[in-house]
Design a protein around this motif. Structure first.
Motif, mmCIF file in Angstrom:
data_model
loop_
_atom_site.group_PDB
_atom_site.id
_atom_site.type_symbol
_atom_site.label_atom_id
_atom_site.label_comp_id
_atom_site.label_asym_id
_atom_site.label_seq_id
_atom_site.Cartn_x
_atom_site.Cartn_y
_atom_site.Cartn_z
ATOM 1 N N MET A 99 1.111 -1.269 0.360
ATOM 2 C CA MET A 99 -0.370 -0.053 0.244
ATOM 3 C C MET A 99 1.411 0.965 0.138
ATOM 4 O O MET A 99 2.109 1.146 0.908
ATOM 5 C CB MET A 99 -0.933 -0.135 0.947
ATOM 6 N N ASP A 100 0.694 2.340 -0.516
ATOM 7 C CA ASP A 100 1.534 3.469 -0.919
ATOM 8 C C ASP A 100 1.342 4.013 0.378
ATOM 9 O O ASP A 100 -0.165 4.421 1.617
ATOM 10 C CB ASP A 100 1.007 4.293 -2.149
ATOM 11 N N GLY A 101 2.344 5.325 1.064
ATOM 12 C CA GLY A 101 1.715 5.667 2.216
ATOM 13 C C GLY A 101 0.678 6.485 2.496
ATOM 14 O O GLY A 101 0.014 6.710 3.753
ATOM 15 N N GLU A 102 0.166 6.805 1.227
ATOM 16 C CA GLU A 102 -1.184 8.044 1.390
ATOM 17 C C GLU A 102 -2.662 6.846 1.117
ATOM 18 O O GLU A 102 -3.469 7.175 2.103
ATOM 19 C CB GLU A 102 -1.552 8.684 0.030
ATOM 20 N N GLY A 103 -2.220 5.518 1.315
ATOM 21 C CA GLY A 103 -3.662 4.363 1.739
ATOM 22 C C GLY A 103 -4.246 4.338 0.605
ATOM 23 O O GLY A 103 -5.929 4.062 0.824
ATOM 24 N N ASP A 104 -4.253 4.941 -0.589
ATOM 25 C CA ASP A 104 -5.387 4.924 -1.961
ATOM 26 C C ASP A 104 -4.731 4.042 -2.184
ATOM 27 O O ASP A 104 -5.909 4.069 -3.763
ATOM 28 C CB ASP A 104 -5.753 6.502 -1.877
ATOM 29 N N ASP A 105 -3.397 3.213 -2.541
ATOM 30 C CA ASP A 105 -2.784 2.494 -3.874
ATOM 31 C C ASP A 105 -2.689 1.525 -2.749
ATOM 32 O O ASP A 105 -2.364 1.293 -1.885
ATOM 33 C CB ASP A 105 -2.397 2.738 -4.543
ATOM 34 N N GLN A 106 -3.735 0.051 -3.300
ATOM 35 C CA GLN A 106 -2.972 -1.414 -2.938
ATOM 36 C C GLN A 106 -2.558 -2.123 -4.437
ATOM 37 O O GLN A 106 -3.601 -2.128 -5.143
ATOM 38 C CB GLN A 106 -4.632 -1.743 -2.480
ATOM 39 N N LEU A 107 -1.797 -2.762 -3.986
ATOM 40 C CA LEU A 107 -0.708 -3.472 -5.107
ATOM 41 C C LEU A 107 -0.742 -5.277 -4.723
ATOM 42 O O LEU A 107 -0.494 -4.866 -3.817
ATOM 43 C CB LEU A 107 -0.038 -3.108 -5.574
ATOM 44 N N GLY A 108 -0.501 -5.908 -6.250
ATOM 45 C CA GLY A 108 -0.033 -7.198 -5.340
ATOM 46 C C GLY A 108 1.255 -7.575 -6.216
ATOM 47 O O GLY A 108 1.429 -6.816 -7.178
ATOM 48 N N GLU A 109 1.536 -8.446 -5.587
ATOM 49 C CA GLU A 109 3.249 -8.417 -6.098
ATOM 50 C C GLU A 109 3.869 -9.989 -6.233
ATOM 51 O O GLU A 109 3.374 -10.592 -5.189
ATOM 52 C CB GLU A 109 4.346 -7.653 -5.712
ATOM 53 N N ALA A 110 3.646 -10.603 -7.067
ATOM 54 C CA ALA A 110 4.476 -11.578 -6.934
ATOM 55 C C ALA A 110 5.663 -12.029 -7.925
ATOM 56 O O ALA A 110 6.132 -12.017 -8.746
ATOM 57 C CB ALA A 110 3.384 -12.858 -7.750
ATOM 58 N N ARG A 111 6.768 -13.125 -7.399
ATOM 59 C CA ARG A 111 8.307 -12.805 -8.180
ATOM 60 C C ARG A 111 8.634 -14.562 -8.162
ATOM 61 O O ARG A 111 8.305 -14.808 -6.888
ATOM 62 C CB ARG A 111 9.175 -11.814 -7.564
#
Length: 266
Positions: free
Chosen positions: A171-183
């Motif tokens: 989550m970004d520092g502003e709390g309004d973007d959420q992401l998933g990540e896989a590697r």
């Protein structure tokens, strides 16, 4: 090509090398520290890749890496360095910095990162390694107070090679973007100090309420697939990887991503 097909292609390509399982082998308790450290570093070459979270605390007291490269999908150079220090048997603290730009419209800047991870399972006792990690980095969402991310890392290593899987939520520092990540990183050992493999990565923005998302050029999708090689030359491990990368910021762009680096363990 749709995003779903692109994501499926990344996962399929990254798992192709993992078809043959690695045989477990860990340093014995009686080995000298230098021998054990070199053995674990050779058995887990994924730890030298920038951004990969190892699934094992390993036996080295500290490791350090530095790298440089270029991403033609975003037209930006990539330069960075990172270090990790093991505290006790299972806790690892990490710190790093990258000198990079978000895209070719933004000037490059020095962006720090920090990480703490704890090994929960170890391969000799449980059949696989498992780490949980929490980190902060400013090279992503640089205009939105950086990225806070939690990651689970799983790994299996042995004489034939190894596999490391990272699954993250951020989550970004502003709390309004959420992401998933896989590697997913897979390696095969060709010689005592030479490993080759494949590095597959995908990051996707699955929820955003940021009204300035377009202004920040927040990517909705980023992915890469790169063949990789590591070679141990005495106390130093050399790294080279190059392949395809893509990013979607209102329009999909792709190109060549290449980097080289070096690391050492103590």
């Amino acid at each position: 090509m749709t995003r779903a097909r692109l994501a499926a292609w990344v996962v399929a390509a990254a798992t192709a090398i993992a078809a043959s399982p690695a045989r477990a082998q860990a340093p014995s308790a009686g080995e000298a520290p230098s021998v054990a450290t070199q053995g674990v570093a050779a058995a887990d070459p994924a730890r030298w890749l920038p951004g990969v979270i190892s699934a094992s605390a390993a036996s080295a007291l500290a490791i350090g890496t530095a790298w440089a490269g270029y991403d033609s999908a975003t037209h930006t150079p990539l330069t960075g360095a990172a270090t990790e220090v093991r505290l006790g048997r299972r806790v690892v603290l990490g710190a790093g910095a990258t000198y990079a730009a978000r895209d070719d419209q933004e000037p490059a800047a020095l962006r720090p990162s920090a990480l703490v991870r704890v090994q929960v399972l170890d391969q000799p006792s449980h059949g696989l390694d498992l780490d949980v990690a929490a980190g902060y980095r400013q090279d992503r969402f640089s205009g939105e107070d950086g990225l806070f991310e939690a990651t689970v890392a799983l790994g299996v290593r042995g004489d034939a090679g190894g596999v490391v899987l990272n699954l993250g939520y951020g989550m970004d520092g502003e709390g309004d973007d959420q992401l998933g990540e896989a590697r997913l990183v897979t390696f095969r050992r060709l010689a005592s100090a030479l490993h080759v493999g494949l590095d597959g990565h995908i990051q996707w923005l699955f929820d955003s309420s940021d009204p300035n998302r377009d202004l920040h050029s927040t990517p909705t999708l980023a992915l890469s697939v790169m063949p990789v090689m590591t070679y141990g030359a005495g106390p130093v491990t050399l790294l080279v990887e190059a392949g395809w990368s893509g990013v979607d910021r209102g329009g999909f762009r792709n190109g060549l991503l290449a980097l080289a680096g070096a690391g050492t363990a103590f």
